[in-house]
Motif scaffolding. Structure first.
Motif, PDB file in Angstrom:
ATOM      1  N   LEU A 199      44.149  25.354  32.325  1.00  0.00           N
ATOM      2  CA  LEU A 199      43.455  25.962  33.461  1.00  0.00           C
ATOM      3  C   LEU A 199      42.604  24.935  34.206  1.00  0.00           C
ATOM      4  O   LEU A 199      42.546  24.935  35.434  1.00  0.00           O
ATOM      5  N   GLU A 200      41.954  24.052  33.460  1.00  0.00           N
ATOM      6  CA  GLU A 200      41.176  22.989  34.101  1.00  0.00           C
ATOM      7  C   GLU A 200      42.082  22.049  34.893  1.00  0.00           C
ATOM      8  O   GLU A 200      41.751  21.642  36.006  1.00  0.00           O
ATOM      9  N   HIS A 230      41.603  25.605  38.054  1.00  0.00           N
ATOM     10  CA  HIS A 230      41.073  26.955  37.938  1.00  0.00           C
ATOM     11  C   HIS A 230      40.582  27.200  36.519  1.00  0.00           C
ATOM     12  O   HIS A 230      41.201  27.951  35.755  1.00  0.00           O
ATOM     13  N   LYS A 248      35.974  30.074  36.455  1.00  0.00           N
ATOM     14  CA  LYS A 248      36.315  30.331  37.854  1.00  0.00           C
ATOM     15  C   LYS A 248      37.237  31.543  37.964  1.00  0.00           C
ATOM     16  O   LYS A 248      37.066  32.386  38.858  1.00  0.00           O
ATOM     17  N   ILE A 249      38.220  31.645  37.078  1.00  0.00           N
ATOM     18  CA  ILE A 249      39.135  32.789  37.071  1.00  0.00           C
ATOM     19  C   ILE A 249      38.336  34.089  36.894  1.00  0.00           C
ATOM     20  O   ILE A 249      38.564  35.078  37.590  1.00  0.00           O
ATOM     21  N   GLU A 273      35.740  34.333  40.292  1.00  0.00           N
ATOM     22  CA  GLU A 273      36.353  34.457  41.615  1.00  0.00           C
ATOM     23  C   GLU A 273      37.410  35.547  41.699  1.00  0.00           C
ATOM     24  O   GLU A 273      37.596  36.142  42.744  1.00  0.00           O
ATOM     25  N   TYR A 274      38.107  35.783  40.607  1.00  0.00           N
ATOM     26  CA  TYR A 274      39.192  36.773  40.632  1.00  0.00           C
ATOM     27  C   TYR A 274      38.840  38.031  39.867  1.00  0.00           C
ATOM     28  O   TYR A 274      39.626  38.973  39.830  1.00  0.00           O
ATOM     29  N   VAL A 328      47.333  32.076  41.773  1.00  0.00           N
ATOM     30  CA  VAL A 328      46.872  30.736  41.349  1.00  0.00           C
ATOM     31  C   VAL A 328      47.315  30.385  39.939  1.00  0.00           C
ATOM     32  O   VAL A 328      47.320  29.210  39.561  1.00  0.00           O
TER      33      VAL A 328
END
Length: 125
Positions: free
Chosen positions: A35-36, A40, A44-45, A48-49, A122
């Motif tokens: 993920l890094e 993302h 952040k996931i 933001e999501y 993403v």
């Protein structure tokens, strides 16, 4: 993708062998690394999501031991992804030799409703 790591003493049993319960942790570290790498990170996931990525199944096959101080690699990929589920496949290697293989399956949950939601674009490969 490849994640590299060294075995720490606290991960071993009285014989200096990595305890089997650490392999799922290693897999989780590899997923976080992924993920890094795609820009993302999990935080952040989540923010933001507004989703959590949750584990729904896990399998590990142990072939050879790892020992305190060993350096190893986890080669991993995402072999399956549909609208709601995706999986990671892991091959743990030391000096080019496979010591374990595993697979995890995941879904995304809305953080508020806790219901399964579609995988965000993403995260799609």
């Amino acid at each position: 993708m490849i994640y590299r790591r060294k075995v720490f003493f606290y991960e071993t049993d009285a014989q200096g062998i990595v305890h089997h319960s650490n392999y799922p942790r290693y897999f989780e570290e590899a997923r976080g690394f992924y993920l890094e790498q795609i820009g993302h990170p999990y935080e952040k996931i989540r923010e933001e999501y507004n989703i959590d990525i949750v584990l729904v199944s896990l399998s590990v096959q142990y072939r050879k031991p790892l020992f305190f101080g060993d350096t190893f690699e986890i080669h991993f990929s995402i072999p399956k992804m549909d609208r709601f589920r995706f999986s990671f496949r892991y091959t743990v290697k030391k000096d080019g030799e496979t010591v374990a293989v595993g697979e995890t399956e995941h879904v995304c949950l809305d953080r508020k409703s806790r219901k399964i939601v579609s995988i965000p674009e993403v995260l799609r490969i």
